[in-house]
Design an enzyme around this catalytic site. Sequence first.
Site, PDB file in Angstrom:
ATOM      1  N   LYS A  84     -13.312  -1.445   6.343  1.00 51.37           N
ATOM      2  CA  LYS A  84     -12.736  -2.486   7.203  1.00 51.37           C
ATOM      3  C   LYS A  84     -13.300  -2.323   8.622  1.00 51.37           C
ATOM      4  O   LYS A  84     -14.124  -3.109   9.045  1.00 51.37           O
ATOM      5  CB  LYS A  84     -11.215  -2.408   7.170  1.00 51.37           C
ATOM      6  CG  LYS A  84     -10.684  -2.615   5.740  1.00 51.37           C
ATOM      7  CD  LYS A  84      -9.242  -2.267   5.626  1.00 51.37           C
ATOM      8  CE  LYS A  84      -8.781  -2.079   4.199  1.00 51.37           C
ATOM      9  NZ  LYS A  84      -8.997  -3.236   3.319  1.00 51.37           N
ATOM     10  N   ASP A 140      -1.824   6.705   6.254  1.00 49.30           N
ATOM     11  CA  ASP A 140      -2.862   5.820   5.711  1.00 49.30           C
ATOM     12  C   ASP A 140      -3.145   4.774   6.784  1.00 49.30           C
ATOM     13  O   ASP A 140      -2.330   3.884   7.024  1.00 49.30           O
ATOM     14  CB  ASP A 140      -2.357   5.171   4.422  1.00 49.30           C
ATOM     15  CG  ASP A 140      -3.318   4.102   3.885  1.00 49.30           C
ATOM     16  OD1 ASP A 140      -4.417   3.932   4.453  1.00 49.30           O
ATOM     17  OD2 ASP A 140      -2.952   3.434   2.895  1.00 49.30           O
ATOM     18  N   TRP A 146       0.819  -1.224   0.000  1.00 45.11           N
ATOM     19  CA  TRP A 146       0.000   0.000   0.000  1.00 45.11           C
ATOM     20  C   TRP A 146       0.842   1.258   0.000  1.00 45.11           C
ATOM     21  O   TRP A 146       0.478   2.252  -0.632  1.00 45.11           O
ATOM     22  CB  TRP A 146      -1.016  -0.035   1.144  1.00 45.11           C
ATOM     23  CG  TRP A 146      -2.035  -1.087   0.854  1.00 45.11           C
ATOM     24  CD1 TRP A 146      -2.179  -2.292   1.464  1.00 45.11           C
ATOM     25  CD2 TRP A 146      -3.007  -1.057  -0.215  1.00 45.11           C
ATOM     26  NE1 TRP A 146      -3.178  -3.015   0.865  1.00 45.11           N
ATOM     27  CE2 TRP A 146      -3.709  -2.286  -0.167  1.00 45.11           C
ATOM     28  CE3 TRP A 146      -3.355  -0.137  -1.185  1.00 45.11           C
ATOM     29  CZ2 TRP A 146      -4.731  -2.594  -1.064  1.00 45.11           C
ATOM     30  CZ3 TRP A 146      -4.373  -0.436  -2.083  1.00 45.11           C
ATOM     31  CH2 TRP A 146      -5.053  -1.656  -2.026  1.00 45.11           C
TER      32      TRP A 146
HETATM   33  N1  PMP Z   1      -4.456   1.479   2.011  1.00 43.86           N
HETATM   34  C1  PMP Z   1      -4.549   0.317   2.666  1.00 43.86           C
HETATM   35  C2  PMP Z   1      -3.641   0.075   3.828  1.00 43.86           C
HETATM   36  C3  PMP Z   1      -5.492  -0.629   2.276  1.00 43.86           C
HETATM   37  O1  PMP Z   1      -5.583  -1.792   2.927  1.00 43.86           O
HETATM   38  C4  PMP Z   1      -6.349  -0.351   1.190  1.00 43.86           C
HETATM   39  C5  PMP Z   1      -7.413  -1.325   0.737  1.00 43.86           C
HETATM   40  N2  PMP Z   1      -7.270  -2.618   1.073  1.00 43.86           N
HETATM   41  C6  PMP Z   1      -6.193   0.866   0.530  1.00 43.86           C
HETATM   42  C7  PMP Z   1      -5.254   1.764   0.968  1.00 43.86           C
HETATM   43  C8  PMP Z   1      -7.053   1.217  -0.643  1.00 43.86           C
HETATM   44  O2  PMP Z   1      -8.311   1.499  -0.166  1.00 43.86           O
HETATM   45  P1  PMP Z   1      -9.573   1.748  -1.102  1.00 43.86           P
HETATM   46  O3  PMP Z   1      -9.954   0.434  -1.667  1.00 43.86           O
HETATM   47  O4  PMP Z   1     -10.567   2.317  -0.141  1.00 43.86           O
HETATM   48  O5  PMP Z   1      -9.178   2.719  -2.149  1.00 43.86           O
END
Ligand code: PMP
Length: 362
Positions: free
Chosen positions: A196, A172, A103
């Site tokens: 989540k 994040d 991520w």
């Molecule tokens: N950052 C992290 C740590 C994630 O786990 C995720 C999704 N699993 C995201 C960003 C992306 O999130 P979204 O699908 O809401 O764009």
Amino acid sequence: MADRTINFSAGPCTLPLEVLEEAQSEFVDYHGAGMSLIEMSHRGAHYDAVHQEALQLTREVAGLPDDFEVLFVQGGASLQFAMAPMNLLATGESAAFAVTGAWAEKAVEDAGHHGDAYVAWDGSDEGYARTPSAGDLDLRDGTRYLHVCTNETIGGIRFPEIPQVDVPLVGDVSSEFLSRPLPWDRFDLVFGGVQKNLGPAGMAVVFVRKSVLESGNRDLAAYLRYDVHASKESLYNTPPVFTIWMTGKVLKWMQAQGGLAAIEAAAERKAALVYDVIDGSDGYFRSPVDAGHRSVMNVVWRLPSEDLEAQFLKEASAHGMSGLKGHRSVGGLRASIYNAMPESGVQALADLMRDFADRHPA
Ligand code: PMP
């Protein structure tokens, strides 16, 4: 409801049963209005009350200081990978990234489209087995902020302590949203997708320091500007009304659990049930991450062979468990143990792991 699946999915994921049932009971005829909430104008009194309450509850549960705004923004955490550099970076400034896994990798790549983004620490050589300490980070002059992914959902690591460096942090927190208190003074911006720990998919919650709203870049399309969302109380355009309604209910449920401190304690307890089995298995189960950096939300582990991993998934499914397959990029197993996962569900997983190791020697 006896046959509810024990859902370890990484997100969207399990939500509190009480919340689902309450929403079900209110769904078709919202408070006697003769229509559901999702059929009403987002400018009407019913929705406005839901919206304001969700903003306020987010602030309360987070323990947010007054010098931060709460924003509800669509596009998920992914859009924040772009909005953060767009809004925060001025000419000549750069953004640093602690690349701790998949991520953070995505975030640095996206930021590169909107300014000077550089890697201040890269854990890929170590297989993303740990997060950096403040001293590991190579920060350059002219750095506006350091981006950290506080919990890597796929790799199953987290920052045990949020680093304290000379520049503000952008965090994040998607996969550990509102599961532990944050040192707000270190951050200019914190964001996470809600799907989540907080509710159904459909938006990110963004916490932004008010001084950022005053100094931020305004040469952007309206929807991409934090100050526009703030001045309109996250009603610049049609918000994701269902997501916000449900998120408010989850936040109330969190308060009823005892708030962040109780949620954090429960998260530590639940994760320990699985880590204890891993650590007590004489190497049968293996955790690929450094013990001090293990996530309490996303527990990843391996078995002695891929065949045994496939067998484990089969047996878990027969025991009413789902979502335990590791991310396709890393394999193995992963249990996402978010706030709404009951302790009994994690206990069932730990029991199955012990029993499985006895019945299927390596
Ligand atoms: N950052 C992290 C740590 C994630 O786990 C995720 C999704 N699993 C995201 C960003 C992306 O999130 P979204 O699908 O809401 O764009």
